[in-house]
Motif scaffolding. Structure first.
Motif, PDB file in Angstrom:
ATOM      1  N   GLU A 171      61.026  22.179  73.930  1.00 41.85           N
ATOM      2  CA  GLU A 171      60.458  23.308  74.664  1.00 41.85           C
ATOM      3  C   GLU A 171      58.946  23.394  74.483  1.00 41.85           C
ATOM      4  N   LEU A 172      58.455  23.078  73.285  1.00 42.74           N
ATOM      5  CA  LEU A 172      57.011  23.118  73.061  1.00 42.74           C
ATOM      6  C   LEU A 172      56.310  22.003  73.846  1.00 42.74           C
ATOM      7  N   ALA A 173      56.867  20.795  73.822  1.00 43.91           N
ATOM      8  CA  ALA A 173      56.269  19.692  74.584  1.00 43.91           C
ATOM      9  C   ALA A 173      56.270  20.011  76.076  1.00 43.91           C
ATOM     10  N   ASP A 174      57.344  20.627  76.540  1.00 42.46           N
ATOM     11  CA  ASP A 174      57.430  21.031  77.946  1.00 42.46           C
ATOM     12  C   ASP A 174      56.332  22.032  78.296  1.00 42.46           C
ATOM     13  N   ARG A 175      56.092  22.992  77.424  1.00 44.56           N
ATOM     14  CA  ARG A 175      55.061  24.004  77.678  1.00 44.56           C
ATOM     15  C   ARG A 175      53.675  23.365  77.713  1.00 44.56           C
ATOM     16  N   VAL A 176      53.406  22.439  76.803  1.00 40.07           N
ATOM     17  CA  VAL A 176      52.104  21.761  76.792  1.00 40.07           C
ATOM     18  C   VAL A 176      51.890  21.015  78.109  1.00 40.07           C
ATOM     19  N   ALA A 177      52.899  20.249  78.514  1.00 38.51           N
ATOM     20  CA  ALA A 177      52.770  19.453  79.740  1.00 38.51           C
ATOM     21  C   ALA A 177      52.693  20.320  80.989  1.00 38.51           C
ATOM     22  N   ALA A 178      53.284  21.517  80.923  1.00 36.85           N
ATOM     23  CA  ALA A 178      53.239  22.425  82.073  1.00 36.85           C
ATOM     24  C   ALA A 178      51.852  23.013  82.281  1.00 36.85           C
ATOM     25  N   ALA A 216      48.525  23.634  79.242  1.00 36.81           N
ATOM     26  CA  ALA A 216      48.174  24.233  77.958  1.00 36.81           C
ATOM     27  C   ALA A 216      47.378  25.524  78.115  1.00 36.81           C
ATOM     28  N   ALA A 217      46.627  25.643  79.202  1.00 41.40           N
ATOM     29  CA  ALA A 217      45.796  26.837  79.399  1.00 41.40           C
ATOM     30  C   ALA A 217      46.635  28.095  79.598  1.00 41.40           C
ATOM     31  N   THR A 218      47.894  27.922  79.970  1.00 42.99           N
ATOM     32  CA  THR A 218      48.764  29.086  80.190  1.00 42.99           C
ATOM     33  C   THR A 218      49.565  29.449  78.949  1.00 42.99           C
ATOM     34  N   MET A 219      49.444  28.664  77.891  1.00 45.83           N
ATOM     35  CA  MET A 219      50.214  28.940  76.681  1.00 45.83           C
ATOM     36  C   MET A 219      49.698  30.168  75.958  1.00 45.83           C
ATOM     37  N   GLN A 220      50.612  30.814  75.222  1.00 49.91           N
ATOM     38  CA  GLN A 220      50.284  32.001  74.448  1.00 49.91           C
ATOM     39  C   GLN A 220      50.765  31.819  73.005  1.00 49.91           C
ATOM     40  N   ARG A 221      50.291  32.670  72.119  1.00 50.18           N
ATOM     41  CA  ARG A 221      50.690  32.592  70.706  1.00 50.18           C
ATOM     42  C   ARG A 221      52.212  32.563  70.518  1.00 50.18           C
ATOM     43  N   PRO A 222      52.985  33.348  71.303  1.00 53.32           N
ATOM     44  CA  PRO A 222      54.444  33.313  71.108  1.00 53.32           C
ATOM     45  C   PRO A 222      55.064  31.934  71.327  1.00 53.32           C
ATOM     46  N   ASP A 223      54.410  31.078  72.099  1.00 51.02           N
ATOM     47  CA  ASP A 223      54.947  29.729  72.294  1.00 51.02           C
ATOM     48  C   ASP A 223      55.003  28.978  70.971  1.00 51.02           C
ATOM     49  N   VAL A 224      53.955  29.117  70.178  1.00 45.10           N
ATOM     50  CA  VAL A 224      53.925  28.476  68.863  1.00 45.10           C
ATOM     51  C   VAL A 224      54.807  29.240  67.881  1.00 45.10           C
ATOM     52  N   ALA A 225      54.829  30.549  68.000  1.00 47.94           N
ATOM     53  CA  ALA A 225      55.649  31.360  67.096  1.00 47.94           C
ATOM     54  C   ALA A 225      57.127  31.002  67.227  1.00 47.94           C
TER      55      ALA A 225
END
Length: 300
Positions: free
Chosen positions: A99-106, A108-117
């Motif tokens: 899920e984290l790799a998917d979010r990065v590839a989607a 990275a500028a749209t990622m938020q702290r909860p993604d890492v949390a």
């Protein structure tokens, strides 16, 4: 095998493209090797396949999906991973990697702290998180180069087991596949780009005048280009939908099937629903005449 001239020979297609800049390939291999050396091999392949799927890079998805199936999981688990990582028999930490790799590839500028949390909550350390981010980011470079140059997956991937090959062919066709079919899959894939941009004119340009479309909000079907246009404008006025294609492929009968991950929110951002579904398109003369919605579990 690509849109730029490449030297003849038996090297893989990706190597023939990079033959024009061998020092770049060597530098990328050194960088990627350094990233891979810090990761558990299974986690590296999970992160890499997840990024390739999100990027719709058939070449990388096929190459690393094959490694994942042969060395770490099995064919059925990889096919399940494409459809729903939580149904692939992975640990919570491995699902978090995907899920984290998917979010990065989607993006990275749209990622938020909860993604890492969420990754931390599943048991990933900060080192683990960084490794996944690095693996996904490196894959974005390589996949982008291959797809931007029109580099097709090597013909040898056609010999993979049918279910595995079809699940991992998420973008460009394997070398030697029918070019007309490839154009139809590209046309359908472009539909999702128009949906993401809420560009109704671009969307309607791909539809036949007599298009037949499902009304997923109220039931029934909408027929005719004018009615379908109104349908989308009305839907956009009350909801915000993220519709992400995870796999685009031709069916034996010539239709185009898309495995889609959908999330629907209201205009305030509150979640209304989400699901993984199959969209199946019928085309005539390069224009979409019908779309049907199905359950991805039906073809297991």
């Amino acid at each position: 095998m690509s849109w730029i001239d490449t030297p003849p020979g038996t090297d893989p297609n990706h190597a023939r493209v990079f033959a024009r800049r061998p020092e770049v390939l060597a530098a990328w291999q050194q960088l990627n090797g350094a990233i891979k050396a810090q990761m558990d091999p299974r986690r590296y392949e999970l992160a890499t396949v997840a990024a390739a799927l999100r990027l719709r890079c058939s070449y990388c998805a096929l190459a690393h999906g094959q490694v994942l199936a042969e060395q770490h999981l099995d064919d059925a688990a990889v096919v399940a991973l494409v459809r729903d990582p939580r149904a692939a028999g992975l640990t919570d930490a491995e699902v978090a990697v995907v899920e984290l790799a998917d979010r990065v590839a989607a993006g990275a500028a749209t990622m938020q702290r909860p993604d890492v949390a969420r990754a931390r909550a599943a048991g990933l350390s900060d080192d683990d998180v960084l490794d996944v981010v690095l693996a996904a980011s490196a894959r974005m470079f390589f996949s982008s180069v291959l797809d931007a140059t029109g580099t097709l997956p090597d013909a040898g991937y056609a010999a993979l087991p049918t279910a595995l090959r079809d699940a991992l062919t998420v973008g460009r066709p394997i070398e030697g596949e029918d070019a007309a079919t490839a154009r139809d899959t590209d046309r359908v894939a472009a539909l999702y780009e128009a949906l993401a941009a809420r560009d109704v004119d671009r969307l309607m340009a791909g539809f036949a005048p007599d298009v037949d479309w499902p009304d997923v909000l109220q039931g029934g079907r909408v027929r005719g280009a004018a009615a379908v246009r109104s349908h989308w404008l009305e839907q956009w006025a009350v909801t915000v939908a993220e519709t992400v294609p995870r796999r685009v492929r031709e069916l034996p009968d010539g239709r185009v099937e898309v495995l889609v991950q959908q999330t629907v929110r209201d205009l305030d951002g509150d979640l209304l629903g989400g699901a993984t579904v199959l969209h199946t398109y019928t085309l005539r003369g390069g224009l979409i005449t019908r779309m049907d919605v199905g359950d991805p579990l039906d073809d297991l």
